[in-house]
Enzyme design. Structure first.
Site, mmCIF file in Angstrom:
data_model
loop_
_atom_site.group_PDB
_atom_site.id
_atom_site.type_symbol
_atom_site.label_atom_id
_atom_site.label_comp_id
_atom_site.label_asym_id
_atom_site.label_seq_id
_atom_site.Cartn_x
_atom_site.Cartn_y
_atom_site.Cartn_z
ATOM 1 N N LYS A 145 1.690 -16.581 16.041
ATOM 2 C CA LYS A 145 2.928 -15.981 16.525
ATOM 3 C C LYS A 145 3.442 -16.773 17.715
ATOM 4 O O LYS A 145 2.673 -17.146 18.602
ATOM 5 C CB LYS A 145 2.701 -14.515 16.940
ATOM 6 C CG LYS A 145 3.971 -13.812 17.421
ATOM 7 C CD LYS A 145 3.713 -12.335 17.665
ATOM 8 C CE LYS A 145 4.961 -11.620 18.145
ATOM 9 N NZ LYS A 145 4.757 -10.168 18.331
ATOM 10 N N GLU A 206 11.191 -11.946 14.296
ATOM 11 C CA GLU A 206 11.326 -10.542 14.650
ATOM 12 C C GLU A 206 12.609 -10.312 15.441
ATOM 13 O O GLU A 206 12.876 -11.006 16.427
ATOM 14 C CB GLU A 206 10.131 -10.079 15.509
ATOM 15 C CG GLU A 206 8.802 -10.149 14.799
ATOM 16 C CD GLU A 206 7.663 -9.752 15.710
ATOM 17 O OE1 GLU A 206 7.901 -8.989 16.687
ATOM 18 O OE2 GLU A 206 6.523 -10.202 15.477
ATOM 19 N N LYS A 251 4.106 -0.713 16.536
ATOM 20 C CA LYS A 251 3.433 -0.627 17.830
ATOM 21 C C LYS A 251 3.236 0.850 18.149
ATOM 22 O O LYS A 251 4.167 1.515 18.628
ATOM 23 C CB LYS A 251 4.266 -1.311 18.913
ATOM 24 C CG LYS A 251 4.430 -2.815 18.660
ATOM 25 C CD LYS A 251 5.315 -3.481 19.693
ATOM 26 C CE LYS A 251 5.370 -4.989 19.448
ATOM 27 N NZ LYS A 251 6.332 -5.674 20.345
#
Length: 336
Positions: A145, A206, A251
Site C-alpha cells: 500500500k 482508495e 475500519k
C-alpha cells in the site's frame, strides 16, 4: 449464570513521529480499553476515536462507555449482557460499538488463529522506501500500500514507478488518496501514471476525490479502479455494485461493531467485490482483534494493519493469550 465485571483502562501512546490524519497532525494516540471479567476469563476491546475521521470525540466515547459499564455491572449474568436489546438501548457510537462487541467476542475465545501477514504500508521518504524494498526478507506479499495525493503529481508518479521497478511483476500496489484530488487532478494523475507504468499493477486507488459520484466516471475515462474507504464510514452505507469498484475498506473503529462489519463483508462477497479490514492506528490490543477478525472472516485478503511500528510503547507487558488477563504497562495507561 456467571456475573461479568467491567472496568476501563485509559491509555496515551506517544508516536515516534507526528502523523498527518485528514488535515490533522497527531503526535500521540489516546484511547480506552474495555476490560471484562467473567470468572477466570477475560475479554478486551479498544475504543479509540480517530481525530479528523471519527464522528465522536474520545470524551464522548468515554461518557458512553462509562454508562455501559455501569449498566453492565448491574446485570446478573453474561447472558443478560449479550441480549441485543440491551446493546441497542445505548445507540452506540462506532468506536464504542467496536470496543464493546470486541470485548464480548474475546470472552468466548479459547485460542487465537495464526495472524495473517499484513499488506505493508510504504510511506515517507522515497529513498527509505527503496532501501526497505531492496533489503526485503522472505516472500513478497501480493500487494503493498502506498499513500498518494500528498505530493506533486510528477513526484507521486515517480515514487510509484520507482517502487514497481523493484517489486516482482506478480506484486501489485494499492494507492490511498484520502480524497486529496479534484476530479481533474485525479484524471491527470491517472493519465500520467498510464504513461509510466502498466496500470494493471495498480490494484485500486482508495477514495480518489471527495465526491463518490466521480469514481465511476474516473474509471470509465482512465481505467483506474477504485476502492471505497471513507464512504464506507458514512451512516447508512450499503454495498452496491459500481463500475470500477474493486474493494471496500472496513475500519471497524470508524464503521462500528463486529456485526455491522461482518454484514458489510458478506454483502461485498455477494456482489463479487473485495473487502479488507484496515486499522485506524489502534493500540496493540485493537490491532490484535483486527488481525483475528480478518483471519476468520477474510482469510484470502491481506489486512491493512501495518501500523504498530508508529508507537514508542506497546501498551502491554508480555503476550496476548486467549481468555487470560493482560498486564498493562503503567507508564502509558491507568485504570479509569
Amino acid at each position: 449464570m456467571m456475573k461479568v465485571k467491567a472496568d476501563i483502562v485509559k491509555y496515551r501512546l506517544p508516536l515516534k513521529h507526528p502523523i498527518a490524519v485528514n488535515q490533522h497532525s497527531i503526535s500521540e494516540r489516546e484511547g480506552l480499553i474495555l476490560c471484562l471479567q467473567a470468572g477466570d476469563r477475560f475479554g478486551y476491546g479498544d475504543i479509540a476515536p480517530l481525530p479528523g475521521f471519527s464522528r465522536e470525540t474520545l470524551k464522548e466515547a468515554e461518557k458512553q462507555l462509562l454508562s455501559f459499564c455501569s449498566a453492565m455491572n448491574a446485570k446478573e449474568s453474561l447472558q443478560d449482557i449479550e441480549n441485543l436489546s440491551f446493546l441497542q438501548n445505548f445507540s452506540l457510537m462506532p468506536s464504542v460499538s467496536f470496543g464493546i462487541e470486541s470485548a464480548l467476542w474475546w470472552l468466548k475465545q479459547d485460542h487465537w488463529l495464526p495472524e495473517q501477514p499484513s499488506a505493508p504500508l510504504l510511506q515517507g521518504d522515497i529513498q527509505k522506501i527503496v532501501d526497505r524494498l531492496k533489503h526485503w526478507q522472505g516472500e513478497w506479499p501480493a500487494e503493498f500500500k502506498v499513500k498518494t495525493g500528498r505530493h506533486l503529481r510528477d513526484d507521486d508518479v515517480f515514487r510509484i514507478h520507482q517502487i514497481l521497478q523493484i517489486l516482482p511483476d506478480s506484486v501489485s500496489i494499492k494507492l490511498d488518496a484520502n480524497r486529496q484530488w479534484s476530479f481533474d487532478q485525479a484524471c491527470d494523475f491517472a493519465e500520467a501514471l498510464k504513461g509510466a507504468i502498466d496500470l494493471q499493477r495498480i490494484a485500486f486507488v482508495e477514495e480518489p476525490t471527495a465526491c463518490v459520484d466521480d469514481f465511476t466516471t474516473l474509471y470509465d475515462k482512465t481505467g483506474l479502479r477504485f476502492a471505497l474507504d471513507e464512504t464506507v464510514q458514512e451512516q447508512g452505507f450499503t454495498v452496491q455494485p459500481m463500475s470500477g469498484l474493486a474493494a471496500i475498506i472496513i475500519k471497524p473503529t470508524l464503521v462500528g461493531g463486529l456485526k455491522r462489519c461482518q454484514a458489510l463483508i458478506e454483502s461485498a462477497r455477494h456482489h463479487g467485490i473485495r473487502a479488507m479490514i484496515s486499522s485506524s492506528y489502534e493500540s496493540v490490543i485493537g490491532l490484535h482483534i483486527l488481525y483475528q477478525l480478518s483471519a476468520r472472516w477474510i482469510p484470502e485478503e491481506l489486512p491493512g494493519l501495518d501500523t504498530a511500528s508508529v508507537f514508542r510503547q506497546k501498551l502491554i507487558i508480555g503476550d496476548i493469550s486467549a481468555s487470560d488477563a493482560i498486564d498493562f504497562d503503567p507508564t502509558c495507561c491507568e485504570r479509569g
